[in-house]
Scaffold this active site. Structure first.
Site, PDB file in Angstrom:
ATOM      1  CG  ASP A   1       3.265 -40.214  31.236  1.00  0.00           C
ATOM      2  OD1 ASP A   1       3.926 -40.876  32.140  1.00  0.00           O
ATOM      3  OD2 ASP A   1       2.812 -39.263  31.270  1.00  0.00           O
TER       4      ASP A   1
ATOM      5  N   GLY B   1       9.378 -33.990  37.067  1.00  0.00           N
ATOM      6  CA  GLY B   1      10.513 -33.227  36.784  1.00  0.00           C
ATOM      7  C   GLY B   1      10.559 -32.641  35.434  1.00  0.00           C
TER       8      GLY B   1
ATOM      9  CG  ASP C   1       3.831 -31.996  37.008  1.00  0.00           C
ATOM     10  OD1 ASP C   1       3.911 -32.058  38.350  1.00  0.00           O
ATOM     11  OD2 ASP C   1       3.662 -33.076  36.462  1.00  0.00           O
TER      12      ASP C   1
ATOM     13  CB  SER D   1      -1.736 -29.782  27.493  1.00  0.00           C
ATOM     14  OG  SER D   1      -1.068 -29.673  28.829  1.00  0.00           O
TER      15      SER D   1
END
Ligand code: ADP
Length: 295
Positions: A14, A42, A244, A283
């Site tokens: 990212d 994933g 996710d 996180s």
């Protein structure tokens, strides 16, 4: 190699830059320093599962480049096995993200190496899939590869869980093998084509379904009944990768023998912690951190 959970899905770098405003066509604007973070559905789910202490492997593809190194480091650093990750001559997948002061973002995804995950690679992972308790799939890699992985899991008696994100049309055979199909509200609406009764998701064929409902938690839909699973109340600062985190935690608990409702109860606690902190993988809480929250 034997693991409890195999995750088939994407790994992306990212690349985030903050801007005062987005450039128009032909225009250049200056942005903040670049922030580079490990992501992709994933890889995120695999890291979430590893942090919940599942033995987990990613079945995916990376490039032989700096972004690939970043992803390898983030995954192996949390204990994700990389034995099923192929290195390709395509660049590692990347998501180019701009964020404006109002918190809105735009994202351009360059799938790169993720597009190289194919049926042959999945066949090569047959033993790992058969030896696992749960297969988790999400859809940023080619659909044929996902459907083959689900079929192999089904044949071998490995529980198949699929997070339909981003949405795609699945074959009836794939749908019938899922236990559960996991979707958020938007994905559920897309599948149900305007029908508001979420229980109708089972009419599409999956053995069970879980609909994530943001701050409201999740709905577990089984043949013999529907259970609302409330989320702990938290102050959300960044919901990136919450879905996710939920999926990774859910499959961890299923692999450990929890029933679907118990697994969802734990998954909402994991996802709730994740939204109180910035970033996606960064996180995600450890098992101990979740134990210390009220559930
Ligand atoms: P997605 O991130 O895939 O769009 P959701 O928004 O439904 O999916 O979020 C996934 C899960 O993350 C939810 O089921 C919930 O457990 C948790 N979550 C998301 N937003 C919040 C929030 N504001 N407060 C608490 N939990 C949240």
């Amino acid at each position: 190699m034997t693991v409890e959970v195999v995750v088939i899905g994407s790994a992306n770098a990212d690349v985030v830059v903050r801007v005062e405003r987005r450039p128009g066509a032909g225009e250049t604007v200056l942005g903040s320093d670049t922030v580079l973070a490990a992501g992709g559905k994933g890889a995120n789910a695999a890291v979430a599962a590893a942090k919940q202490e599942a033995q987990v492997a990613l079945l995916g593809a990376l490039g032989d480049d700096q972004h690939g190194e970043l992803l390898r480091g983030s995954m192996s650093g949390t204990g994700v096995r990389l034995d099923l990750v192929r290195t390709t001559d395509r660049p590692t997948g990347a998501a180019y993200i701009t964020v404006t002061p109002d918190g809105e973002n735009t994202i351009v995804v360059s799938p790169g190496a993720n597009s190289a995950v194919d049926v042959e690679q999945v066949e090569g992972a047959r033993e790992a899939i058969a030896g696992a308790k749960v297969l988790l799939a999400s859809l940023e890699v080619p659909l044929e590869a996902i459907e083959r992985a689900v079929a192999l899991a089904h044949e071998a008696g490995t529980r198949a869980v699929l997070n339909l994100s981003p949405v795609a049309e699945l074959s009836p055979q794939t749908l019938a093998a899922l236990d559960p199909l996991v979707v958020n509200e938007h994905e559920a609406q897309w599948l149900l084509d305007g029908e508001t009764d979420l229980r109708k998701l089972l009419d599409l064929g999956p053995r069970s379904a879980v609909v994530t409902l943001g701050s409201a938690g999740a709905l577990v839909i089984e043949r013999d009944g529907t259970t609302e699973v409330a989320s702990p109340k938290v102050t959300a600062v960044d919901t990136t990768g919450a879905g996710d985190a939920f999926a990774g935690a859910l499959v961890t608990q299923l692999a450990a023998g929890d029933d679907l409702v118990a697994a969802a109860r734990r998954a909402v606690r994991v996802a709730a912690v994740s939204v109180t902190r910035p970033g996606a993988q960064a996180s995600y809480p450890t098992r101990g951190e979740v134990d210390s929250t009220e559930g």
